[in-house]
Design a protein around this motif. Sequence first.
Motif, PDB file in Angstrom:
ATOM      1  N   GLU A 133       1.087   4.203  -2.810  1.00 19.96           N
ATOM      2  CA  GLU A 133       0.866   5.623  -2.513  1.00 19.96           C
ATOM      3  C   GLU A 133       2.071   6.453  -2.941  1.00 19.96           C
ATOM      4  O   GLU A 133       1.949   7.521  -3.516  1.00 19.96           O
ATOM      5  CB  GLU A 133       0.625   5.812  -1.010  1.00 19.96           C
ATOM      6  CG  GLU A 133      -0.771   5.423  -0.582  1.00 19.96           C
ATOM      7  CD  GLU A 133      -0.893   5.328   0.936  1.00 19.96           C
ATOM      8  OE1 GLU A 133       0.030   5.747   1.644  1.00 19.96           O
ATOM      9  OE2 GLU A 133      -1.925   4.811   1.387  1.00 19.96           O
TER      10      GLU A 133
ATOM     11  N   SER B  84       2.509   9.404  -6.027  1.00 22.79           N
ATOM     12  CA  SER B  84       2.898  10.790  -5.759  1.00 22.79           C
ATOM     13  C   SER B  84       4.098  11.229  -6.605  1.00 22.79           C
ATOM     14  O   SER B  84       4.482  12.382  -6.586  1.00 22.79           O
ATOM     15  CB  SER B  84       3.227  10.952  -4.271  1.00 22.79           C
ATOM     16  OG  SER B  84       4.429  10.277  -3.980  1.00 22.79           O
TER      17      SER B  84
ATOM     18  N   ARG C  80       0.848  -1.204   0.000  1.00 22.74           N
ATOM     19  CA  ARG C  80       0.000   0.000   0.000  1.00 22.74           C
ATOM     20  C   ARG C  80       0.882   1.252   0.000  1.00 22.74           C
ATOM     21  O   ARG C  80       0.664   2.196  -0.742  1.00 22.74           O
ATOM     22  CB  ARG C  80      -0.930  -0.024   1.214  1.00 22.74           C
ATOM     23  CG  ARG C  80      -1.980   1.088   1.144  1.00 22.74           C
ATOM     24  CD  ARG C  80      -3.045   0.972   2.194  1.00 22.74           C
ATOM     25  NE  ARG C  80      -2.487   0.846   3.518  1.00 22.74           N
ATOM     26  CZ  ARG C  80      -2.785  -0.120   4.371  1.00 22.74           C
ATOM     27  NH1 ARG C  80      -3.650  -1.042   4.046  1.00 22.74           N
ATOM     28  NH2 ARG C  80      -2.239  -0.163   5.561  1.00 22.74           N
TER      29      ARG C  80
END
Length: 110
Positions: free
Chosen positions: A28, A32, A24
């Motif tokens: 993420e 970004s 996870r």
Amino acid sequence: MTTSEELRKRREKEAVRIRTSLNRLRGEQRASIKGGESAVAFVEERSCIGCDQCTIVCDDMAIEVYKVPMASPLIKVESNQKAKILRADCTGCRLCVLACPTDAISMIDR
Ligand code: SF4
Ligand code: SF4
């Protein structure tokens, strides 16, 4: 008293939890970082330690390593290696950015 079977099950459960959490986090982090057709990877030479992690993850053969002279008071080696991006082959996938242990790679505008 905990049996070895119970311990094994607990370790397996914990391993799944850690793997899920790391995946996870990577997802993420990747979201970004700028990427895609308009971006290309860039290696900051002085931060590169020549570990080869980026060349392993790059599916597009867009990274090559080159030798640089090295003088060390501690170990007897004549050269180290550094990574270089082949801009034309880089697809902007960002995998190398995530793989680099020294944060030597960033994504810049193409
Ligand atoms: S961004 Fe992707 S294609 Fe470009 S050098 Fe890094 S791993 Fe290779
Ligand atoms: S992963 Fe980073 S430190 Fe390792 S060779 Fe590639 S750019 Fe250099």
